[in-house]
Design a protein around this motif. Structure first.
Motif, PDB file in Angstrom:
ATOM      1  N   LEU A  43      27.844  41.888  18.920  1.00 57.01           N
ATOM      2  CA  LEU A  43      28.922  40.923  18.737  1.00 57.01           C
ATOM      3  C   LEU A  43      29.947  41.033  19.857  1.00 57.01           C
ATOM      4  O   LEU A  43      30.387  40.012  20.414  1.00 57.01           O
ATOM      5  CB  LEU A  43      29.592  41.158  17.382  1.00 57.01           C
ATOM      6  CG  LEU A  43      30.789  40.270  17.037  1.00 57.01           C
ATOM      7  CD1 LEU A  43      30.357  38.812  16.962  1.00 57.01           C
ATOM      8  CD2 LEU A  43      31.435  40.711  15.729  1.00 57.01           C
ATOM      9  N   GLY A  44      30.337  42.259  20.212  1.00 51.73           N
ATOM     10  CA  GLY A  44      31.303  42.444  21.282  1.00 51.73           C
ATOM     11  C   GLY A  44      30.786  41.980  22.627  1.00 51.73           C
ATOM     12  O   GLY A  44      31.538  41.413  23.432  1.00 51.73           O
ATOM     13  N   SER A  45      29.500  42.206  22.901  1.00 57.67           N
ATOM     14  CA  SER A  45      28.919  41.752  24.159  1.00 57.67           C
ATOM     15  C   SER A  45      28.949  40.234  24.266  1.00 57.67           C
ATOM     16  O   SER A  45      29.200  39.676  25.338  1.00 57.67           O
ATOM     17  CB  SER A  45      27.473  42.259  24.272  1.00 57.67           C
ATOM     18  OG  SER A  45      27.418  43.663  24.267  1.00 57.67           O
ATOM     19  N   ILE A  46      28.715  39.560  23.152  1.00 57.23           N
ATOM     20  CA  ILE A  46      28.708  38.094  23.164  1.00 57.23           C
ATOM     21  C   ILE A  46      30.118  37.548  23.323  1.00 57.23           C
ATOM     22  O   ILE A  46      30.349  36.598  24.080  1.00 57.23           O
ATOM     23  CB  ILE A  46      28.054  37.564  21.874  1.00 57.23           C
ATOM     24  CG1 ILE A  46      26.568  37.937  21.848  1.00 57.23           C
ATOM     25  CG2 ILE A  46      28.226  36.057  21.746  1.00 57.23           C
ATOM     26  CD1 ILE A  46      25.899  37.662  20.521  1.00 57.23           C
ATOM     27  N   LEU A  47      31.072  38.158  22.618  1.00 57.58           N
ATOM     28  CA  LEU A  47      32.452  37.674  22.675  1.00 57.58           C
ATOM     29  C   LEU A  47      33.177  38.095  23.947  1.00 57.58           C
ATOM     30  O   LEU A  47      34.180  37.484  24.331  1.00 57.58           O
ATOM     31  CB  LEU A  47      33.237  38.191  21.468  1.00 57.58           C
ATOM     32  CG  LEU A  47      32.905  37.578  20.111  1.00 57.58           C
ATOM     33  CD1 LEU A  47      33.585  38.353  18.997  1.00 57.58           C
ATOM     34  CD2 LEU A  47      33.321  36.112  20.056  1.00 57.58           C
ATOM     35  N   GLY A  48      32.677  39.151  24.581  1.00 58.94           N
ATOM     36  CA  GLY A  48      33.360  39.661  25.770  1.00 58.94           C
ATOM     37  C   GLY A  48      34.496  40.595  25.437  1.00 58.94           C
ATOM     38  O   GLY A  48      35.303  40.933  26.306  1.00 58.94           O
ATOM     39  N   THR A  49      34.566  41.040  24.182  1.00 56.85           N
ATOM     40  CA  THR A  49      35.583  41.987  23.722  1.00 56.85           C
ATOM     41  C   THR A  49      34.907  43.043  22.872  1.00 56.85           C
ATOM     42  O   THR A  49      34.240  42.711  21.891  1.00 56.85           O
ATOM     43  CB  THR A  49      36.656  41.277  22.871  1.00 56.85           C
ATOM     44  OG1 THR A  49      37.290  40.264  23.652  1.00 56.85           O
ATOM     45  CG2 THR A  49      37.705  42.267  22.394  1.00 56.85           C
ATOM     46  N   PRO A  50      35.034  44.332  23.210  1.00 50.79           N
ATOM     47  CA  PRO A  50      34.395  45.382  22.403  1.00 50.79           C
ATOM     48  C   PRO A  50      34.895  45.343  20.962  1.00 50.79           C
ATOM     49  O   PRO A  50      36.074  45.122  20.698  1.00 50.79           O
ATOM     50  CB  PRO A  50      34.819  46.672  23.112  1.00 50.79           C
ATOM     51  CG  PRO A  50      35.172  46.253  24.502  1.00 50.79           C
ATOM     52  CD  PRO A  50      35.742  44.879  24.388  1.00 50.79           C
ATOM     53  N   THR A  51      33.970  45.558  20.030  1.00 48.50           N
ATOM     54  CA  THR A  51      34.331  45.591  18.614  1.00 48.50           C
ATOM     55  C   THR A  51      33.921  46.931  18.022  1.00 48.50           C
ATOM     56  O   THR A  51      33.028  47.606  18.533  1.00 48.50           O
ATOM     57  CB  THR A  51      33.644  44.452  17.837  1.00 48.50           C
ATOM     58  OG1 THR A  51      32.228  44.663  17.848  1.00 48.50           O
ATOM     59  CG2 THR A  51      33.959  43.108  18.455  1.00 48.50           C
ATOM     60  N   GLY A  52      34.586  47.308  16.927  1.00 47.27           N
ATOM     61  CA  GLY A  52      34.281  48.587  16.302  1.00 47.27           C
ATOM     62  C   GLY A  52      34.964  48.728  14.968  1.00 47.27           C
ATOM     63  O   GLY A  52      35.238  47.733  14.284  1.00 47.27           O
ATOM     64  N   ALA A  53      35.241  49.974  14.595  1.00 53.73           N
ATOM     65  CA  ALA A  53      35.763  50.272  13.266  1.00 53.73           C
ATOM     66  C   ALA A  53      37.153  49.692  13.029  1.00 53.73           C
ATOM     67  O   ALA A  53      37.547  49.478  11.883  1.00 53.73           O
ATOM     68  CB  ALA A  53      35.790  51.786  13.056  1.00 53.73           C
TER      69      ALA A  53
END
Length: 385
Positions: A43-53
Motif C-alpha cells: 500500500l505504501g509503495s503504491i501511495l508513495g508514502t510508507p505505511t505501518g502500525a
C-alpha cells in the motif's frame, strides 16, 4: 461513517484499486482512511508514502494505516498469560517472552478486524476503504466474527454465568473441575469485541467491491466470489475490471478480455480501468486510473419471508443466490438454524422467528433465488379460535 470493502483474486490489483478509491474520495473532500493488513508495505509503495502500525497522513483528508499483526499478537498473548497465571503456575508452564513470539496464521486477519472496529468507533473519518485479502481469505474474514460468536455461545453459554457461585459445589458433585470465573469473563469480553466488529461488517451502508482482470481465471474467481457473497447477504456494488488493454495490444488478449467484459456486463455494474503499461506507483498513476467513486448504493441484500398461508398454506423464505448451481446446493435444518451450502461455501444462519414454528416443506432454486417453503407446525403454531 461508510465502509467500502475491496477484494479480488490474488494479483488482480485490489490494493491499487483500494488506494486509488481512497485518493479519489479524499480529493472530493471526504475524510478517508485506507486500511490494509499486508505484511509487506504494498500500500505504501503504491501511495508513495510508507505505511505501518501508526496511521500516516498521505495527503489532505487521506490517512493510510497498516496495523502491526506481530505487536497485536504479542499484546494478546501477554494479556492471556497474565489472566491465566494461576493455571499456568499450577501446571508448571513456562511463560513466553515477547521477543520469542511470532504471529500465528490468521493473526493478520484478526488484527485487521480489530483495526476496522477501532477505526469505526473513533469517528475521525467519513469513509473507510478496506484492502481485504484475496477473495477466499476475505470471505472467511467476513464470516469470522459471526462464526466465533456462535462457537462461544455454544461452548460457554451466557446463562451459565448465573451459576457462578455454585460452580465450586457443582465441581465437587460432578467430580470434575468447572470453568473458572476468568474463563467466562474472557468469553464475555471476546463476545463484546466480536459483536462490535460484526456490527461494523453488518452495517447496511457498507459496500463490497470486486476487482478482477478480464479473462478465464478472473471470470471463475468472480463467479465463485458472487456465490460466497450471496451467502453472506451481499452483492458487489461494482465489478472493477482492472488492467484492460487497448486495441493495439495483441489481438488474442484483446478478444479474451472483451469476451469476459461482455459476459460481466450482463450481470454486474462493470467499470473498466486501463492498463498503464506498468505497475501504478504514486498519486499521478492512481489519478490516471480514474477509479469509480463511492456512490449511495449498498451491498446488503434482503432475505424476505413471503406469507402465502392464505394461498398455499406455506411461508416462503426467499434467499438470493446468484451464481449458485442446483447440484452444488445443500440444505440442512438443525433446530432453529439452517445450514446452507453452495459449492465450497457454507453458512449457518438462524431462522427468522416466524419460521422456527414451522417445518420445511420443500425448496427450489429458480432464477438465481433459493425459495424454501415452510409449513406451520400444528403443535407450535397458534390456533385461531
Amino acid at each position: 461513517m461508510r465502509t467500502i470493502l475491496i477484494t479480488g483474486p490474488g494479483g488482480s490489483g485490489r490494493t491499487t484499486v483500494a488506494a486509488a478509491t481512497a485518493l479519489t474520495s479524499a480529493r472530493e473532500g471526504t475524510r478517508t482512511l485506507v486500511l490494509s493488513a499486508d505484511r509487506t508495505d504494498t500500500l505504501g509503495s503504491i501511495l508513495g508514502t510508507p505505511t505501518g502500525a501508526t496511521p500516516a497522513q498521505v495527503s489532505a483528508n487521506l490517512t493510510a494505516w497498516r496495523p502491526d499483526a506481530t505487536a497485536g499478537f504479542r499484546d494478546d498473548l501477554a494479556g492471556f498469560q497474565d489472566r491465566a497465571s494461576n493455571v499456568l503456575n499450577l501446571l508448571g508452564a513456562s511463560r513466553l517472552d515477547p521477543e520469542e513470539v511470532t504471529p500465528l496464521p490468521g493473526a493478520e486477519e484478526l488484527t485487521l478486524l480489530r483495526a476496522l472496529r477501532d477505526a469505526a468507533l473513533s469517528e475521525r473519518h467519513e469513509l473507510l476503504v478496506v484492502d481485504l485479502p484475496p477473495t477466499p481469505q476475505a470471505l472467511a474474514l467476513l464470516s469470522l466474527p459471526e462464526e466465533l460468536r456462535r462457537y462461544l455461545r455454544r461452548l460457554l453459554p451466557a446463562e451459565r454465568q448465573a451459576a457462578a457461585g455454585l460452580r465450586p459445589v457443582l465441581g465437587r458433585l460432578a467430580g470434575v473441575p468447572m470453568p473458572s470465573e476468568w474463563l467466562y469473563e474472557t468469553a464475555a469480553r471476546w463476545d463484546t469485541e466480536l459483536g462490535a466488529v460484526e456490527a461494523v461488517l453488518a452495517d447496511r451502508h457498507r459496500v463490497v467491491r470486486l476487482v478482477a482482470e478480464p479473462g478465464p481465471a478472473g471470470s471463475d474467481a468472480v463467479r465463485s466470489a458472487t456465490v460466497a457473497l450471496a451467502l453472506r447477504g451481499l452483492r458487489p456494488d461494482t465489478l472493477v475490471a482492472n488492467r484492460v488493454v487497448s486495441e493495439d495490444w495483441p489481438p488474442g488478449l484483446v478478444a479474451q478480455q472483451r469476451k469476459s467484459l461482455e459476459e460481466w456486463q450482463e450481470t454486474y455494474d462493470v467499470r473498466t480501468l486501463p492498463h498503464l503499461g506498468h505497475d501504478p506507483r504514486g498519486t499521478d498513476d492512481l489519478d490516471a486510473l480514474q477509479v469509480p467513486g463511492v456512490n449511495a448504493t449498498t451491498s446488503t441484500v434482503e432475505w424476505p419471508v413471503a406469507d402465502q398461508l392464505a394461498e398455499d398454506g406455506v411461508l416462503v423464505w426467499h434467499i438470493p443466490l446468484h451464481g449458485a448451481v442446483r447440484e452444488e446446493l445443500d440444505l440442512i435444518r438443525r433446530g432453529d438454524e439452517l445450514v446452507v451450502t453452495a459449492g465450497q461455501f457454507r453458512r449457518i444462519v438462524p431462522l427468522p422467528s416466524v419460521l422456527r414454528r414451522c417445518t420445511v416443506a420443500g425448496a427450489a432454486l429458480r432464477d438465481g433465488e433459493l425459495r424454501i417453503r415452510f409449513a406451520p407446525d400444528p403443535d407450535l403454531w397458534p390456533r385461531t379460535p
